[in-house]
Write a protein that holds these residues in place. Structure first.
Motif, PDB file in Angstrom:
ATOM      1  N   TYR A 101       0.827  -1.211   0.000  1.00 15.32           N
ATOM      2  CA  TYR A 101       0.000   0.000   0.000  1.00 15.32           C
ATOM      3  C   TYR A 101       0.863   1.263   0.000  1.00 15.32           C
ATOM      4  O   TYR A 101       0.592   2.226  -0.740  1.00 15.32           O
ATOM      5  N   VAL A 102       1.891   1.279   0.829  1.00 12.34           N
ATOM      6  CA  VAL A 102       2.740   2.477   0.950  1.00 12.34           C
ATOM      7  C   VAL A 102       3.448   2.772  -0.367  1.00 12.34           C
ATOM      8  O   VAL A 102       3.482   3.925  -0.833  1.00 12.34           O
ATOM      9  N   GLU A 103       4.005   1.741  -0.974  1.00 13.68           N
ATOM     10  CA  GLU A 103       4.793   1.940  -2.193  1.00 13.68           C
ATOM     11  C   GLU A 103       3.932   2.242  -3.416  1.00 13.68           C
ATOM     12  O   GLU A 103       4.433   2.791  -4.404  1.00 13.68           O
ATOM     13  N   ASN A 104       2.653   1.892  -3.367  1.00 10.51           N
ATOM     14  CA  ASN A 104       1.800   2.049  -4.545  1.00 10.51           C
ATOM     15  C   ASN A 104       0.523   2.830  -4.252  1.00 10.51           C
ATOM     16  O   ASN A 104      -0.510   2.612  -4.889  1.00 10.51           O
ATOM     17  N   SER A 105       0.590   3.738  -3.299  1.00 16.39           N
ATOM     18  CA  SER A 105      -0.625   4.428  -2.839  1.00 16.39           C
ATOM     19  C   SER A 105      -1.326   5.190  -3.959  1.00 16.39           C
ATOM     20  O   SER A 105      -2.561   5.145  -4.077  1.00 16.39           O
ATOM     21  N   GLU A 106      -0.572   5.878  -4.802  1.00 20.62           N
ATOM     22  CA  GLU A 106      -1.202   6.662  -5.879  1.00 20.62           C
ATOM     23  C   GLU A 106      -1.888   5.746  -6.885  1.00 20.62           C
ATOM     24  O   GLU A 106      -3.032   5.996  -7.297  1.00 20.62           O
ATOM     25  N   ALA A 107      -1.207   4.673  -7.276  1.00 17.19           N
ATOM     26  CA  ALA A 107      -1.789   3.746  -8.247  1.00 17.19           C
ATOM     27  C   ALA A 107      -3.051   3.088  -7.695  1.00 17.19           C
ATOM     28  O   ALA A 107      -4.057   2.954  -8.407  1.00 17.19           O
ATOM     29  N   ILE A 108      -3.018   2.694  -6.431  1.00 17.34           N
ATOM     30  CA  ILE A 108      -4.188   2.051  -5.825  1.00 17.34           C
ATOM     31  C   ILE A 108      -5.355   3.027  -5.760  1.00 17.34           C
ATOM     32  O   ILE A 108      -6.504   2.669  -6.045  1.00 17.34           O
ATOM     33  N   ARG A 109      -5.053   4.264  -5.399  1.00 13.74           N
ATOM     34  CA  ARG A 109      -6.112   5.282  -5.344  1.00 13.74           C
ATOM     35  C   ARG A 109      -6.737   5.484  -6.724  1.00 13.74           C
ATOM     36  O   ARG A 109      -7.969   5.550  -6.860  1.00 13.74           O
ATOM     37  N   ASN A 110      -5.922   5.563  -7.757  1.00 13.85           N
ATOM     38  CA  ASN A 110      -6.441   5.782  -9.110  1.00 13.85           C
ATOM     39  C   ASN A 110      -7.191   4.562  -9.640  1.00 13.85           C
ATOM     40  O   ASN A 110      -8.244   4.685 -10.273  1.00 13.85           O
ATOM     41  N   LEU A 111      -6.671   3.374  -9.377  1.00 16.20           N
ATOM     42  CA  LEU A 111      -7.311   2.154  -9.866  1.00 16.20           C
ATOM     43  C   LEU A 111      -8.683   1.946  -9.236  1.00 16.20           C
ATOM     44  O   LEU A 111      -9.651   1.580  -9.911  1.00 16.20           O
ATOM     45  N   THR A 112      -8.770   2.178  -7.932  1.00 16.77           N
ATOM     46  CA  THR A 112     -10.031   1.911  -7.230  1.00 16.77           C
ATOM     47  C   THR A 112     -11.094   2.967  -7.497  1.00 16.77           C
ATOM     48  O   THR A 112     -12.240   2.801  -7.074  1.00 16.77           O
ATOM     49  N   LEU A 113     -10.739   4.020  -8.216  1.00 18.91           N
ATOM     50  CA  LEU A 113     -11.768   4.969  -8.637  1.00 18.91           C
ATOM     51  C   LEU A 113     -12.698   4.325  -9.662  1.00 18.91           C
ATOM     52  O   LEU A 113     -13.892   4.651  -9.728  1.00 18.91           O
ATOM     53  N   ILE A 195      -1.116   4.649 -12.712  1.00 18.80           N
ATOM     54  CA  ILE A 195      -2.185   3.658 -12.706  1.00 18.80           C
ATOM     55  C   ILE A 195      -1.669   2.286 -12.291  1.00 18.80           C
ATOM     56  O   ILE A 195      -2.203   1.654 -11.387  1.00 18.80           O
ATOM     57  N   ALA A 196      -0.642   1.811 -12.949  1.00 23.90           N
ATOM     58  CA  ALA A 196      -0.122   0.468 -12.666  1.00 23.90           C
ATOM     59  C   ALA A 196       0.843   0.512 -11.480  1.00 23.90           C
ATOM     60  O   ALA A 196       1.806   1.292 -11.482  1.00 23.90           O
ATOM     61  N   PRO A 197       0.620  -0.288 -10.438  1.00 24.91           N
ATOM     62  CA  PRO A 197       1.580  -0.352  -9.322  1.00 24.91           C
ATOM     63  C   PRO A 197       2.975  -0.720  -9.823  1.00 24.91           C
ATOM     64  O   PRO A 197       3.136  -1.650 -10.616  1.00 24.91           O
ATOM     65  N   GLN A 198       3.968   0.014  -9.370  1.00 29.32           N
ATOM     66  CA  GLN A 198       5.338  -0.194  -9.830  1.00 29.32           C
ATOM     67  C   GLN A 198       6.144  -1.098  -8.903  1.00 29.32           C
ATOM     68  O   GLN A 198       7.107  -1.726  -9.333  1.00 29.32           O
TER      69      GLN A 198
END
Length: 433
Positions: A101-113, A195-198
């Motif tokens: 979650y910490v490393e991919n917070s932005e991607a998770i936020r965008n994906l779950t929209l 978008i894609a978790p890195q």
């Protein structure tokens, strides 16, 4: 179990999923795992998407962990990042999920929209049949999927953009430009919105696992593995894996020597033992439990400190036959007098009950969990750092002991969890003296 649920000692911190589109997305992930959709309009989930309500409907508490390895997850809301993880088979699972979650917070936020993220934490084993299947785990990868393909589309779009930028004539390729435009409509501008978790791969070093009657696996700097397990597991596996080291959980001397030699525990820290409150907590729990065992009509949750002192005076001769009591009495005397206790009189088991993990060692969380294995009566500390042991013990408690445990935990731990956590495991370091 109902008392634990009502008191929020289990399933207490969860995200409520009650919006139709989120319920639908959760069902999409369930179906992808081959599970039936829920008919519920609302339910709660933890950090990994486990829901006690869904588990009840499926009659399967392990529906996201069917083989006890390669744990599955369902993410429908970024709010899940702040939730705990329940029903674990490996102690490392919550840390790995938190790191993801910490490393991919932005991607998770965008994906779950727009979509649901689901998958599993994949390692080198697909099931646990032998100890080798556990000891082979050194690194894990989050294998990710989205129902509507949003993540997959973003990866495709990233590749096409790289092709466009690398090829000076790409602007003449109408098919390429058309696909980029179509994907951009679905994904947005991925140059500014991740978008894609890195970060999907993480190290899995030291851990506890429920497999093989509960074992602890510690990785050392020399790349060797120490396995601490019950004697039967040691006898069954020591000869098969000569490259690794084994200690029986019951060999307290060897266990203590290993923890000390590897710097995983502090020397006896009287300042911590006195100021943290751990001594008073343990003394109070031990005596009240003993009093109620002696008299089944006593409710330990209403026994006062004065009544405890009176009972101790009357039963001192019998109590001195208990290792736990002798240890607590000796430590209490030393704290009051400001003298270092005569630890030569402590056997290894008693010393394991007297120390805490070195807060500066990377395994300190796991070591504090491990040390509670040697203080079985201290249900408060076990609840805080070793919930699986607490829940197992709770099933063996009488009804009055269960009520006592619930009342003490809610009174002592719940008002300020962080303050008690710091007092028990972080403050009063020897290096600060």
């Amino acid at each position: 179990m109902e008392r634990l649920i009502e008191s929020a000692l289990i399933y207490g911190s969860m995200v409520q999923i009650d919006q139709p589109h989120l319920v639908e997305r959760y069902n999409q992930a369930l179906n992808a795992f081959g599970l039936a959709s829920t008919k519920r309009n609302a339910f709660s989930v933890d950090a990994m998407g486990f829901s006690p309500e869904i588990a009840q409907d499926l009659k399967n508490d392990q529906y996201l962990d069917p083989l006890g390895i390669n744990r599955r997850f369902i993410i429908v809301s970024p709010d899940q990042a702040d939730m705990p993880v329940v029903n674990i088979s490996f102690s490392s699972t919550p840390d790995l999920m938190r790191a993801f979650y910490v490393e991919n917070s932005e991607a998770i936020r965008n994906l779950t929209l727009k979509d649901v993220v689901y998958g599993e934490i994949e390692d080198a084993s697909y099931r646990v049949d032998h100890l080798d299947d556990v000891l082979s785990i050194k690194r894990v990868k989050f294998k990710l999927h989205t129902h509507n393909g949003l993540m997959e589309k973003s990866k495709r779009l990233t590749g096409l953009i790289e092709t466009f930028e690398a090829n000076g004539d790409a602007w003449q390729d109408d098919e390429l430009l058309g696909e980029i435009v179509d994907l951009a409509r679905a994904c947005g501008d991925i140059r500014f919105n991740q978008i894609a978790p890195q970060h999907t791969q993480f190290d899995a070093r030291s851990f506890w696992t429920m497999h093989f009657n509960g074992i602890y696996v510690f990785h050392d700097d020399d790349d060797k593995v120490m396995v601490i397990c019950d004697p039967k597991q040691l006898q069954a596996n020591e000869a098969r894996r000569p490259q690794d080291r084994f200690i029986a959980m019951t060999d307290h001397e060897a266990v203590l020597d290993y923890l000390v030699e590897t710097g995983r525990v502090e020397p006896l820290n009287l300042e911590w033992f006195g100021k943290s409150g751990i001594m008073d907590i343990r003394f109070g729990i031990f005596c009240r439990m003993q009093m109620s065992l002696q008299n089944a009509k006593l409710d330990p949750s209403v026994i006062t400190d004065v009544e405890v002192d009176n009972w101790v005076h009357k039963n001192l001769s019998r109590l001195k036959r208990s290792k736990s009591f002798r240890q607590l009495q000796e430590l209490h005397r030393s704290v009051l007098n400001g003298n270092q206790p005569d630890t030569e009189s402590f056997d290894a088991e008693m010393r394991l009950m007297s120390v805490r993990a070195n807060p500066d060692h990377e395994d300190w969380l796991l070591v504090n969990r491990f040390l509670t294995e040697f203080v079985p009566y201290d249900f408060l500390t076990r609840f805080i750092v070793n919930k699986q042991a607490f829940y197992r013990d709770y099933e063996t408690f009488s009804d009055t002991h269960r009520e006592y445990a619930v009342r003490l935990i809610t009174a002592v731990y719940f008002p300020d969890k962080q303050e008690l956590w710091s007092a028990l495991f972080e403050e009063w370091r020897l290096s600060d003296a």
